[in-house]
Enzyme design. Structure first.
Site, PDB file in Angstrom:
ATOM      1  N   GLY A  46       0.849  -1.189   0.000  1.00  0.00           N
ATOM      2  CA  GLY A  46       0.000   0.000   0.000  1.00  0.00           C
ATOM      3  C   GLY A  46       0.882   1.235   0.000  1.00  0.00           C
ATOM      4  N   CYS A  88       5.915   0.043   7.477  1.00  0.00           N
ATOM      5  CA  CYS A  88       5.542   1.150   6.595  1.00  0.00           C
ATOM      6  C   CYS A  88       6.759   1.560   5.776  1.00  0.00           C
ATOM      7  CB  CYS A  88       5.058   2.313   7.458  1.00  0.00           C
ATOM      8  SG  CYS A  88       4.580   3.753   6.498  1.00  0.00           S
ATOM      9  N   LEU A  89       6.547   1.804   4.492  1.00  0.00           N
ATOM     10  CA  LEU A  89       7.647   2.208   3.614  1.00  0.00           C
ATOM     11  C   LEU A  89       8.285   3.518   4.076  1.00  0.00           C
ATOM     12  CD1 LEU A  89       6.055   1.417   0.116  1.00  0.00           C
ATOM     13  CD2 LEU A  89       7.692   0.029   1.404  1.00  0.00           C
ATOM     14  N   HIS A 130      -4.430   1.220   7.739  1.00  0.00           N
ATOM     15  CA  HIS A 130      -3.079   1.813   7.721  1.00  0.00           C
ATOM     16  C   HIS A 130      -3.015   2.962   6.694  1.00  0.00           C
ATOM     17  CE1 HIS A 130       1.500   1.232   7.837  1.00  0.00           C
ATOM     18  NE2 HIS A 130       1.308   2.050   6.830  1.00  0.00           N
ATOM     19  N   GLU A 131      -3.565   2.708   5.501  1.00  0.00           N
ATOM     20  CA  GLU A 131      -3.481   3.720   4.432  1.00  0.00           C
ATOM     21  C   GLU A 131      -4.431   4.887   4.684  1.00  0.00           C
ATOM     22  OE1 GLU A 131      -0.936   3.459   2.640  1.00  0.00           O
ATOM     23  OE2 GLU A 131      -0.527   1.368   3.104  1.00  0.00           O
TER      24      GLU A 131
HETATM   25 NI    NI Z   1       2.549   3.238   5.668  1.00  0.00          NI
END
Ligand code: NI
Length: 163
Positions: A46, A88-89, A130-131
């Site tokens: 995501g 998370c990225l 999360h997104e």
């Molecule tokens: Ni994230």
């Protein structure tokens, strides 16, 4: 299609309340293509617009068989509880166990501005939440107690120095 630079914690844009998406045009479609390309390139499931530096309520995801674009997302229903690893990225994928509802119903607009609702459970529900959080200026570490949050941030900063 272009791969965009991923914005990382503690960049201010990640903590801002996103602005609504109001124009559903070709530029938005190109942006979504870039977001998918950036997400796949980083091996994520995501990606939200603030993660490429844009203060916008928009995310893309491809997780557990659900691939979608969500503009102006809202979690309209949730129930149950699950506890599982999340990363998370924007925080270097450092994992932490986060408790969230088991099921979630997402309401959002697609790239043409059409509203839809979708229910998911487990991992995909986690991605919805999360997104959507990203669009509200919230990161997954904001769900953690302070000590665990500090541990994730420290590990992220340490790994970043070694890169
Ligand atoms: Ni994230």
């Amino acid at each position: 299609m272009a791969i965009r630079k991923i914005t990382e914690y503690p960049d201010a844009v990640l903590a801002e309340l996103g602005k609504p998406v109001e124009t559903f045009d070709d530029d938005l479609k190109t942006l979504c293509e870039d977001m998918f390309a950036t997400m796949y390139n980083a091996e994520g499931v995501g990606l939200a617009a603030p993660q490429i530096g844009l203060n916008l309520r928009l995310f893309v995801m491809d997780c557990d068989g659900i691939k979608l674009i969500a503009a102006n997302p809202e979690i309209v229903e949730s129930e149950g509880e699950q506890s599982g690893q999340e990363g998370c990225l924007s925080v270097g994928k450092v994992p932490a166990v986060v408790s969230r509802p088991l099921k979630a119903k997402l309401k959002a607009q697609n790239e043409n501005g059409e509203w839809f609702e979708m229910e998911a459970e487990g991992y995909a529900a986690r991605a919805f939440m999360h997104e959507t959080d990203h669009c509200n200026g919230k990161l997954f570490i904001d769900h953690l107690p302070k000590m665990r949050r500090d541990m994730v941030v420290k590990r992220f900063q340490k790994e970043k120095r070694w890169k």
